[in-house]
Design an enzyme around this catalytic site. Structure first.
Site, PDB file in Angstrom:
ATOM      1  N   HIS A 109      42.822   8.300  53.297  1.00  0.00           N
ATOM      2  CA  HIS A 109      41.433   8.796  53.228  1.00  0.00           C
ATOM      3  C   HIS A 109      40.967   9.124  51.809  1.00  0.00           C
ATOM      4  O   HIS A 109      39.815   8.952  51.484  1.00  0.00           O
ATOM      5  CB  HIS A 109      41.240  10.012  54.152  1.00  0.00           C
ATOM      6  CG  HIS A 109      41.958  11.246  53.690  1.00  0.00           C
ATOM      7  ND1 HIS A 109      43.314  11.424  53.872  1.00  0.00           N
ATOM      8  CD2 HIS A 109      41.538  12.372  53.071  1.00  0.00           C
ATOM      9  CE1 HIS A 109      43.676  12.594  53.386  1.00  0.00           C
ATOM     10  NE2 HIS A 109      42.615  13.188  52.892  1.00  0.00           N
ATOM     11  N   ASP A 110      41.883   9.609  50.972  1.00  0.00           N
ATOM     12  CA  ASP A 110      41.466  10.046  49.630  1.00  0.00           C
ATOM     13  C   ASP A 110      41.862   9.067  48.539  1.00  0.00           C
ATOM     14  O   ASP A 110      42.017   9.471  47.386  1.00  0.00           O
ATOM     15  CB  ASP A 110      42.079  11.423  49.329  1.00  0.00           C
ATOM     16  CG  ASP A 110      41.161  12.558  49.721  1.00  0.00           C
ATOM     17  OD1 ASP A 110      39.939  12.312  49.870  1.00  0.00           O
ATOM     18  OD2 ASP A 110      41.659  13.684  49.876  1.00  0.00           O
ATOM     19  N   LYS A 115      40.499   9.192  45.014  1.00  0.00           N
ATOM     20  CA  LYS A 115      40.796  10.239  44.026  1.00  0.00           C
ATOM     21  C   LYS A 115      41.516   9.689  42.807  1.00  0.00           C
ATOM     22  O   LYS A 115      41.537  10.327  41.756  1.00  0.00           O
ATOM     23  CB  LYS A 115      41.614  11.357  44.668  1.00  0.00           C
ATOM     24  CG  LYS A 115      40.743  12.262  45.508  1.00  0.00           C
ATOM     25  CD  LYS A 115      41.422  13.568  45.819  1.00  0.00           C
ATOM     26  CE  LYS A 115      40.458  14.475  46.579  1.00  0.00           C
ATOM     27  NZ  LYS A 115      41.173  15.570  47.227  1.00  0.00           N
ATOM     28  N   HIS A 119      34.810  10.397  44.680  1.00  0.00           N
ATOM     29  CA  HIS A 119      36.047   9.788  45.196  1.00  0.00           C
ATOM     30  C   HIS A 119      35.796   9.050  46.515  1.00  0.00           C
ATOM     31  O   HIS A 119      36.513   8.125  46.849  1.00  0.00           O
ATOM     32  CB  HIS A 119      37.173  10.814  45.331  1.00  0.00           C
ATOM     33  CG  HIS A 119      37.141  11.655  46.570  1.00  0.00           C
ATOM     34  ND1 HIS A 119      36.427  12.814  46.679  1.00  0.00           N
ATOM     35  CD2 HIS A 119      37.751  11.501  47.781  1.00  0.00           C
ATOM     36  CE1 HIS A 119      36.610  13.344  47.874  1.00  0.00           C
ATOM     37  NE2 HIS A 119      37.407  12.561  48.574  1.00  0.00           N
ATOM     38  N   HIS A 131      34.792  11.020  55.590  1.00  0.00           N
ATOM     39  CA  HIS A 131      35.643  12.177  55.921  1.00  0.00           C
ATOM     40  C   HIS A 131      35.119  13.477  55.324  1.00  0.00           C
ATOM     41  O   HIS A 131      35.659  14.547  55.601  1.00  0.00           O
ATOM     42  CB  HIS A 131      37.113  11.928  55.536  1.00  0.00           C
ATOM     43  CG  HIS A 131      37.398  11.897  54.064  1.00  0.00           C
ATOM     44  ND1 HIS A 131      37.219  10.766  53.300  1.00  0.00           N
ATOM     45  CD2 HIS A 131      37.847  12.852  53.219  1.00  0.00           C
ATOM     46  CE1 HIS A 131      37.550  11.032  52.047  1.00  0.00           C
ATOM     47  NE2 HIS A 131      37.937  12.297  51.962  1.00  0.00           N
ATOM     48  N   HIS A 132      34.066  13.422  54.499  1.00  0.00           N
ATOM     49  CA  HIS A 132      33.470  14.667  53.992  1.00  0.00           C
ATOM     50  C   HIS A 132      32.067  14.894  54.548  1.00  0.00           C
ATOM     51  O   HIS A 132      31.332  15.741  54.033  1.00  0.00           O
ATOM     52  CB  HIS A 132      33.428  14.666  52.462  1.00  0.00           C
ATOM     53  CG  HIS A 132      34.779  14.888  51.845  1.00  0.00           C
ATOM     54  ND1 HIS A 132      35.458  16.083  51.943  1.00  0.00           N
ATOM     55  CD2 HIS A 132      35.593  14.050  51.156  1.00  0.00           C
ATOM     56  CE1 HIS A 132      36.623  15.986  51.321  1.00  0.00           C
ATOM     57  NE2 HIS A 132      36.737  14.756  50.835  1.00  0.00           N
ATOM     58  N   ASP A 141      41.987  16.992  58.012  1.00  0.00           N
ATOM     59  CA  ASP A 141      42.105  17.129  56.557  1.00  0.00           C
ATOM     60  C   ASP A 141      41.845  18.573  56.127  1.00  0.00           C
ATOM     61  O   ASP A 141      42.626  19.160  55.372  1.00  0.00           O
ATOM     62  CB  ASP A 141      41.087  16.178  55.902  1.00  0.00           C
ATOM     63  CG  ASP A 141      41.259  16.078  54.402  1.00  0.00           C
ATOM     64  OD1 ASP A 141      42.408  16.235  53.928  1.00  0.00           O
ATOM     65  OD2 ASP A 141      40.262  15.823  53.704  1.00  0.00           O
TER      66      ASP A 141
HETATM   67 FE   LIG Z   1      38.423  13.527  50.357  1.00  0.00          FE
HETATM   68 FE   LIG Z   2      42.904  15.280  52.091  1.00  0.00          FE
END
Ligand SMILES: [Fe+2]
Ligand SMILES: [Fe+2]
Length: 376
Positions: free
Chosen positions: A225-226, A229, A254, A287-288, A316
């Site tokens: 998911h990240d 980053k 990100h 996801h955010h 998360d």
């Molecule tokens: Fe994230």
């Molecule tokens: Fe995370």
């Protein structure tokens, strides 16, 4: 509403279940294979010793959906996994009467014979292919001979799809390893987060009609998911204190960078046949997001946020809260659950939160199991 457009999805290839159902229909038209009434694949996870139902095509009902069992509790299957031997049971009522739960449930749904093929390749054990018939004594040597090429084909399709996902995960691991992203969110966070997502998805499966395939792919994709980053500068990613507004805006990129990376990987690795690519993209892209539209970067609200992304978000955040980070101490489970409860229906999907609130024992089990790095 943000002026950022949510990413458009390319046309997606069919999932594994649909392909299995087509193949099953074809097989039944071959020779004497008409009475082959069920084809199912279960996957093995060697980090947890869990065997879990994955995909199936069944003429009758499917009595084993969303089943998980420890392979070490299934001695005869464990033997097959080790030796690679195939197993024929031409009267399932025998193991059913001796109290074998899975056999009991299959017999209760009318399946009377079974043929089991371990899925192995280059010393890696992937799981099992289970074939069943409503007819007793169906799996004669001649039938097994006729079935062999189809069994090979199905196992190859399954292994290929799983290898594609593993390749994607391995590529993301490499990208993370050479960047500071590995320090900002540890491998163990990704493992726990994926297991929380799996927990939520499997407990919501009946309500939302999730297949085991959906649950499994969500589990496999969550650790990615990240991925974006890796594009965030170290000075922001590893900053021990609170981020300024400007730094926060950079951090938030990100998500869009993650979508770009996933799209590039799909294109450059030729992974366009990967099933559920849309799910992977949704997890990375949304996801955010928050139910009330206060999330980022697309400010989606409610049901406009795909369910897999809502699940990933709760998983998360819960793990982030209960983990130590450079800028904060770990919260207790109770504190983290209290925050989820307060924000249910505001920031987080209330059904996902409800599962977490009801699953403290399962949460503790995941935390006990993944207290060391397992993804490295
Ligand atoms: Fe994230
Ligand atoms: Fe995370």
């Amino acid at each position: 509403m943000s002026d950022l457009a949510a990413p458009a999805l390319p046309l997606m290839p069919r999932g594994l279940v649909e392909r299995l159902i087509c193949l099953h229909d074809e097989i039944k038209n071959v020779g004497q294979l008409g009475p082959l009434s069920r084809i199912a694949v279960a996957l093995y996870d060697d980090t947890t010793d869990i065997l879990k139902t994955f995909i199936h095509s069944s003429d009758g009902n499917s009595p084993l959906d969303h089943s998980v069992a420890k392979l070490s509790d299934l001695p005869s299957l464990r033997q097959l996994a080790w030796t690679g031997a195939r197993r024929t049971i031409n009267d399932m009522t025998v193991p059913a009467k001796s109290g074998q739960l899975h056999a009991e449930r299959l017999v209760a749904s009318g399946y009377l014979s079974s043929y089991t093929v371990p899925i192995r390749h280059k010393d890696v054990f992937y799981g099992f292919l289970f074939l069943n018939s409503f007819d007793r004594d169906f799996f004669t040597p001649e039938i097994i001979h006729q079935l062999r090429p189809y069994a090979e084909l199905i196992t190859m399709i399954v292994m290929r799809e799983l290898d594609t996902v593993r390749m994607m995960q391995a590529a993301v691991r490499v990208i993370r390893e050479v960047s500071s992203a590995r320090d900002s969110e540890t491998a163990i966070h990704l493992a726990r987060m994926a297991h929380y997502a799996r927990l939520i998805a499997s407990r919501l499966a009946a309500k939302h009609n999730f297949s085991d395939e959906f649950v499994e792919f969500l589990f496999q994709f969550c650790p990615l998911h990240d991925v974006g980053k890796v594009a965030v500068p170290d000075s922001i990613l590893l900053k021990p204190g609170k981020l300024t507004d400007e730094e926060m805006n950079v951090m938030r990129t990100h998500v869009a960078r993650g979508v770009q990376i996933i799209d590039l990987m799909m294109r450059d690795f030729g992974l366009s046949s990967m099933p559920h690519f849309d799910m992977l993209r949704n997890v990375v892209a949304f996801h955010h997001e928050a139910i009330d539209g206060s999330g980022y970067p697309y400010n989606l609200t409610g049901d406009a946020i795909p369910l897999e992304s809502r699940i990933a978000a709760v998983a998360d955040v819960f793990d982030a809260l209960t983990s130590t980070r450079p800028y904060k101490a770990a919260w207790s489970n109770e504190e983290a659950l209290a925050l989820l409860r307060r924000e249910a229906g505001i920031k987080f999907d209330p059904h996902c939160v409800e599962v977490m609130l009801e699953s403290l024992d399962a949460i503790k089990e995941i935390q006990a199991q993944f207290s060391e790095t397992v993804f490295d």
